[in-house]
Design an enzyme around this catalytic site. Structure first.
Site, PDB file in Angstrom:
ATOM      1  N   HIS A  25       0.841  -1.193   0.000  1.00 33.19           N
ATOM      2  CA  HIS A  25       0.000   0.000   0.000  1.00 33.19           C
ATOM      3  C   HIS A  25       0.876   1.243   0.000  1.00 33.19           C
ATOM      4  O   HIS A  25       2.016   1.230   0.457  1.00 33.19           O
ATOM      5  CB  HIS A  25      -0.958   0.007   1.201  1.00 33.19           C
ATOM      6  CG  HIS A  25      -0.305   0.370   2.506  1.00 33.19           C
ATOM      7  ND1 HIS A  25      -0.195   1.668   2.948  1.00 33.19           N
ATOM      8  CD2 HIS A  25       0.277  -0.397   3.471  1.00 33.19           C
ATOM      9  CE1 HIS A  25       0.406   1.691   4.129  1.00 33.19           C
ATOM     10  NE2 HIS A  25       0.713   0.444   4.462  1.00 33.19           N
ATOM     11  N   CYS A  26       0.328   2.325  -0.554  1.00 30.76           N
ATOM     12  CA  CYS A  26       0.986   3.619  -0.479  1.00 30.76           C
ATOM     13  C   CYS A  26       0.170   4.494   0.462  1.00 30.76           C
ATOM     14  O   CYS A  26      -0.526   3.971   1.331  1.00 30.76           O
ATOM     15  CB  CYS A  26       1.115   4.248  -1.868  1.00 30.76           C
ATOM     16  SG  CYS A  26      -0.452   4.499  -2.712  1.00 30.76           S
ATOM     17  N   MET A  27       0.200   5.805   0.316  1.00 27.90           N
ATOM     18  CA  MET A  27      -0.492   6.674   1.257  1.00 27.90           C
ATOM     19  C   MET A  27      -2.005   6.670   1.077  1.00 27.90           C
ATOM     20  O   MET A  27      -2.739   7.046   1.980  1.00 27.90           O
ATOM     21  CB  MET A  27       0.034   8.105   1.136  1.00 27.90           C
ATOM     22  CG  MET A  27       1.451   8.263   1.652  1.00 27.90           C
ATOM     23  SD  MET A  27       1.990   9.971   1.630  1.00 27.90           S
ATOM     24  CE  MET A  27       3.601   9.819   2.394  1.00 27.90           C
TER      25      MET A  27
END
Length: 472
Positions: A25-27
């Site tokens: 996942h990213c932000m």
């Protein structure tokens, strides 16, 4: 735990555990690599209250969630613990047909390039942001005569904040190698070689070169804070390691393979790759800066208006290494300063929607997306509101163009990686403290926010508008 049911539904709707290769996942996004994307029910996923948008890019099935992404990710990992063990492992080669023709080859290559940049950069974005804010706060305290720049506490904290930039080749070498499947430790050592005191010493000497064979000498540059050379090393390492393992007996591979890889790649970087890429990346950053300096008002307006479109198509990622390199080499960035304005303009638009709408779900999304944009994360606003209501997007572009024009005219720069509202300390001059640059920050960002807010409230949105995803 309140997102448990949503997480379970996502697992089911992407095709279940057996259809998931990896998950990171990213932000704002869950980034799946699926064995068969056709098994994922995109329409059903987008109807979930927690989902903002589903995107398919860089070989990933991306579910845009927003600020709650880490909570949902943790629940999915808790439900599917096997993913935690392989979340950084590159997915197995897919059986999809090979690209044909120049256009398909270019698109495939670009997606691969962006995928590597994304996976390499994302783990360190938070540290980069925090470091930039910390340096700005220190500069503000020194400017206000609360703290001396000669004090021990200033020296220690400032060094901590500088560390991520100085050792960037080491850290990026590790993260890029994890993405590409090469040896993370070997590539990190190569990054450390690039910033070894001996190499830095040569780069800072008068001759800036070192003799190798006879009269042949190679020019040495300062690679502290460099980005692209080590990513190229991670890519080359993937192929070099396979070759080395073929020619070295298995019983001694663990001893000799890493050091042979380090020696070969270090020489390749030092002699060919690093000088060329460093000059090109610095030239590109300087070119953009010169263009903005030549006519900052027009350049700032164009950048401000069109940057959100770059984000939508994923074209903004190549700018991030340039910004980081610019900050590391020059201590400031024009590109990042203008990007900061676009986030504030976007916040103005979505907050105008939140205030004007009578739809509870849209109101909640508008406020949460606005807060995210003030923190420099614009994707929830883009995918949740701006792309659904085109007039809001247009009003945002106008607001950002006005803010960008003001910033270009006032020669705004940023001294850290984080902008928008939360990153205001990054606009404080580390040497001079609060000066005209900080004034330019306040004026340009206010112009973008107010213009986008007023235009959206008056002309860009009303509850009678049909979002694009609901149009027949």
């Amino acid at each position: 735990m309140k997102y448990t049911e949503d997480a379970k539904k996502i697992i089911s709707l992407v095709g279940g555990e057996e259809n998931i290769n990896t998950l990171i996942h990213c932000m704002t996004r869950l980034r799946f690599t699926l064995k068969d994307e056709a098994k994922a029910d995109t329409a059903a996923i987008e109807k979930l209250d927690i989902t903002i948008k589903v995107m398919k890019a860089q070989g990933q099935y991306q579910i845009v969630i927003g600020n709650r992404v880490s909570d949902v990710y943790d629940i999915i990992i808790n439900e599917l613990p096997n993913l935690a063990e392989s979340k950084e492992t590159p997915p197995e080669p897919s059986e999809e047909p090979k690209p044909k023709g120049f256009a398909q080859h270019f698109r495939h290559g670009y997606d691969e390039f962006i995928g590597v940049l994304t996976a390499s950069m994302m783990p360190i974005i938070g540290v980069l942001a925090g470091s930039g804010i910390t340096k700005g706060i220190l500069a503000g305290l020194v400017s206000a005569h609360v703290l001396s720049d000669k004090s021990g506490i200033f020296l220690l904290i400032n060094t901590m904040a500088d560390t991520i930039f100085y050792f960037l080749p080491v850290i990026l070498g590790f993260t890029a190698a994890k993405k590409l499947g090469s040896d993370p430790i070997a590539i990190a050592v190569i990054g450390a070689f690039l910033i070894h005191p001996n190499i830095i010493g040569i780069a800072q000497a008068k001759t800036q070169e070192i003799g190798l064979f006879g009269d042949y000498a190679v020019k040495i540059m300062n690679y502290s804070g460099s980005v692209f050379p080590i990513i190229v090393a991670a890519w080359l390492g993937k192929y070099l390691e396979k070759y080395i393992k073929k020619i070295i007996p298995e019983m001694i591979q663990g001893i000799f393979a890493p050091i042979i890889e380090i020696i070969i790649l270090s020489f390749i970087l030092l002699l060919a790759v690093a000088p060329v890429i460093t000059v090109l990346s610095k030239g590109l950053a300087d070119g953009i800066s010169i263009l903005l300096s030549f006519n900052g008002i027009i350049g700032g307006a164009i950048y401000g208006a069109f940057y959100p479109i770059l984000v939508v198509f994923g074209l903004h990622w190549p700018l991030i290494p340039i910004v980081i390199n610019d900050l590391a080499v020059n201590g400031q960035s024009v590109i990042c300063a203008l990007t900061s304005i676009t986030a504030v303009g976007i916040a103005g638009s979505v907050l105008a929607v939140a205030i004007k709408t009578k739809k509870k779900k849209l109101e909640a999304l508008g406020y949460s997306a606005g807060v995210s944009a003030f923190c420099g994360i614009a994707e929830p606003s883009l995918y949740g509101i701006l792309l659904k209501y085109k007039k809001v997007f247009y009003m945002t572009m106008i607001g950002n163009a006005l803010g960008g024009a003001v910033a270009g005219g006032m020669h705004l720069v940023i001294y850290g990686f984080t902008g928008s509202l939360i990153g205001f300390p990054s606009f404080i001059n580390p040497k001079a403290g609060i000066d005209s640059n900080f004034t330019a920050y306040i004026v340009s960002h206010l112009v973008a926010f107010i213009a986008a807010f007023v235009l959206t409230y008056l002309f860009g949105f009303n509850d009678k508008m049909v979002p694009s995803d609901k149009e027949a």
